[in-house]
Motif scaffolding. Sequence first.
Motif, PDB file in Angstrom:
ATOM      1  N   ALA A  77      -0.707  -5.318  -1.565  1.00  0.00           N
ATOM      2  CA  ALA A  77       0.324  -4.586  -0.819  1.00  0.00           C
ATOM      3  C   ALA A  77       1.719  -4.917  -1.345  1.00  0.00           C
ATOM      4  O   ALA A  77       2.582  -4.039  -1.460  1.00  0.00           O
ATOM      5  CB  ALA A  77       0.223  -4.910   0.670  1.00  0.00           C
ATOM      6  N   GLY A  78       1.952  -6.196  -1.660  1.00  0.00           N
ATOM      7  CA  GLY A  78       3.246  -6.588  -2.190  1.00  0.00           C
ATOM      8  C   GLY A  78       3.514  -5.982  -3.552  1.00  0.00           C
ATOM      9  O   GLY A  78       4.642  -5.542  -3.843  1.00  0.00           O
ATOM     10  N   SER A  79       2.490  -5.935  -4.405  1.00  0.00           N
ATOM     11  CA  SER A  79       2.643  -5.322  -5.723  1.00  0.00           C
ATOM     12  C   SER A  79       2.966  -3.843  -5.597  1.00  0.00           C
ATOM     13  O   SER A  79       3.843  -3.311  -6.300  1.00  0.00           O
ATOM     14  CB  SER A  79       1.357  -5.506  -6.538  1.00  0.00           C
ATOM     15  N   TYR A  80       2.253  -3.183  -4.688  1.00  0.00           N
ATOM     16  CA  TYR A  80       2.502  -1.755  -4.482  1.00  0.00           C
ATOM     17  C   TYR A  80       3.888  -1.528  -3.886  1.00  0.00           C
ATOM     18  O   TYR A  80       4.606  -0.602  -4.291  1.00  0.00           O
ATOM     19  CB  TYR A  80       1.427  -1.170  -3.571  1.00  0.00           C
ATOM     20  N   ALA A  81       4.284  -2.368  -2.938  1.00  0.00           N
ATOM     21  CA  ALA A  81       5.603  -2.224  -2.315  1.00  0.00           C
ATOM     22  C   ALA A  81       6.714  -2.351  -3.345  1.00  0.00           C
ATOM     23  O   ALA A  81       7.753  -1.695  -3.247  1.00  0.00           O
ATOM     24  CB  ALA A  81       5.782  -3.275  -1.215  1.00  0.00           C
ATOM     25  N   GLU A  82       6.475  -3.195  -4.339  1.00  0.00           N
ATOM     26  CA  GLU A  82       7.497  -3.389  -5.371  1.00  0.00           C
ATOM     27  C   GLU A  82       7.552  -2.232  -6.361  1.00  0.00           C
ATOM     28  O   GLU A  82       8.628  -1.896  -6.870  1.00  0.00           O
ATOM     29  CB  GLU A  82       7.209  -4.684  -6.136  1.00  0.00           C
ATOM     30  N   LEU A  83       6.398  -1.609  -6.631  1.00  0.00           N
ATOM     31  CA  LEU A  83       6.336  -0.632  -7.717  1.00  0.00           C
ATOM     32  C   LEU A  83       5.846   0.743  -7.281  1.00  0.00           C
ATOM     33  O   LEU A  83       5.098   1.395  -8.007  1.00  0.00           O
ATOM     34  CB  LEU A  83       5.427  -1.153  -8.838  1.00  0.00           C
ATOM     35  N   HIS A  84       6.271   1.186  -6.113  1.00  0.00           N
ATOM     36  CA  HIS A  84       5.954   2.579  -5.778  1.00  0.00           C
ATOM     37  C   HIS A  84       7.203   3.422  -5.973  1.00  0.00           C
ATOM     38  O   HIS A  84       8.275   2.919  -6.322  1.00  0.00           O
ATOM     39  CB  HIS A  84       5.373   2.705  -4.367  1.00  0.00           C
ATOM     40  N   ALA A  85       7.075   4.733  -5.776  1.00  0.00           N
ATOM     41  CA  ALA A  85       8.127   5.674  -6.168  1.00  0.00           C
ATOM     42  C   ALA A  85       9.482   5.366  -5.540  1.00  0.00           C
ATOM     43  O   ALA A  85      10.527   5.527  -6.179  1.00  0.00           O
ATOM     44  CB  ALA A  85       7.694   7.100  -5.821  1.00  0.00           C
ATOM     45  N   ASP A  86       9.512   4.903  -4.290  1.00  0.00           N
ATOM     46  CA  ASP A  86      10.776   4.684  -3.593  1.00  0.00           C
ATOM     47  C   ASP A  86      11.583   3.540  -4.192  1.00  0.00           C
ATOM     48  O   ASP A  86      12.784   3.443  -3.962  1.00  0.00           O
ATOM     49  CB  ASP A  86      10.520   4.386  -2.106  1.00  0.00           C
ATOM     50  N   THR A  87      10.921   2.649  -4.955  1.00  0.00           N
ATOM     51  CA  THR A  87      11.630   1.491  -5.510  1.00  0.00           C
ATOM     52  C   THR A  87      11.915   1.653  -7.001  1.00  0.00           C
ATOM     53  O   THR A  87      12.382   0.721  -7.644  1.00  0.00           O
ATOM     54  CB  THR A  87      10.788   0.209  -5.318  1.00  0.00           C
ATOM     55  N   LEU A  88      11.659   2.830  -7.549  1.00  0.00           N
ATOM     56  CA  LEU A  88      11.793   3.020  -8.991  1.00  0.00           C
ATOM     57  C   LEU A  88      13.199   2.733  -9.484  1.00  0.00           C
ATOM     58  O   LEU A  88      13.398   2.173 -10.556  1.00  0.00           O
ATOM     59  CB  LEU A  88      11.384   4.450  -9.361  1.00  0.00           C
TER      60      LEU A  88
END
Length: 324
Positions: A29-40
Motif C-alpha cells: 500500500a505504501g509503495s502504491y501510495a508513493e507511485l500512483h498517478a496523483d503523486t506523479l
Amino acid sequence: MNISAPKNPKTFSLLSIGQRGVGKTVFLAGSYAELHADTLTNNPHNFLFECQDTDVQTNMEKITNHVANTNLYPPATIKITSFNFSLKRNTLWGMKTLCNFRWWDIPGESCDIRNPDFQEMILASHGCCVFISAHALLHDTKYSQTLEDIFHQVVAIASLASQHRLKYVFAIILTKCDLLEQGTVTKLKIEQSLQPLVSRLDTVKANYQKFYSAIPIVSMEGIAALRARGAAEPLLWLLAELNKHHQFLTQQNLANGLNQSLFIGQIISPQMRRYILILSIASVSLLGIISSILFAFGSFTFTPEQLPLKEQPQSQIQPNQAIH
C-alpha cells in the motif's frame, strides 16, 4: 533507478514471504501510495504503478480508506490475493510501460512449504520480497525461532536458482524501522542478527539487497495517511534487476527454468517440481540446524543488548532512512 522501456514489456511474478503482521500489505500500500498517478508530479523519476484491473484498484482504495477512516494500519491478510500492476515511466515521448508485475499478498500462515498453493507460487515466481520485522528482531527473543523457517525457505530458493543458473532476485525488507532509534549501534545489531541468512545467500552467490523500510501513519490536514516517501525503492530495484536480466533472454521462472535445466526437451510434472522444491528445502533445513549449532558455540555468537543510545525525536526519522 535505471529501467529502460523494452519493446515488449515482460510480466514478472513476485513472491512475498513473511509472518503475519510483519507489514507485507502495508509495504504494498505504501509503495502504491508513493507511485500512483496523483503523486506523479512529486516523483523525481516519474515512475508510476498502474492497476491493471478495477478489482486491484478497488482493493488498493479500500486499504487507503481504512487508514484514513481509522488512523490504523490495515488488518492482516486473511487470504491469498493477487495484485496486478504495470510499472510505467513518464518520458519526453509519453508514458512508457517498463514491465508488468503480479504481486501475491500472502497470509503469514500460508508461507509454509507444506502448503501446495505456496509451493506453486514459489515455482511460478521470478523474484521475492522477504519481510523481516526490524523491531522484533532486536526486541523479541523468540522472533529468531519464527525466522528460522523463513530463512530456510529463502536459502532453498536461492540454492535452486544458483544450481540451475536461473536469474532470481531477492529484496530483503526490514520493516517497522520507524520504531527504532537511529544510530550505528542499532544497524550493527540488525546486521549481526541477519548474518546466518546473509552468509548463506553469499555462499550461493544470490542476487539480493537489504532495505530499511519505515511507513508510519501521519495526519495531514486532519486526515490519516501512510507517509510513503521512499517506500517503493525495494520494488523498483527488484523490477530493475529482473528487467535487466531478462531483457535479451527467454523469461524464466523457477518452474520452466527447472524444466530446461533438468530435462531438456521434456516437461517436469507439477508433482515432480514440488518434490524437487521440498527436497531442496529439507536439505537446507538440515544444513541450517548444523549451522545454528556452530553459530551458537562459535565465534559469531551474538546476543543483542539494550545499549544506551542517544534518543532522537520520532519526527527526525525518515522512511527508508531510519537507520544510517
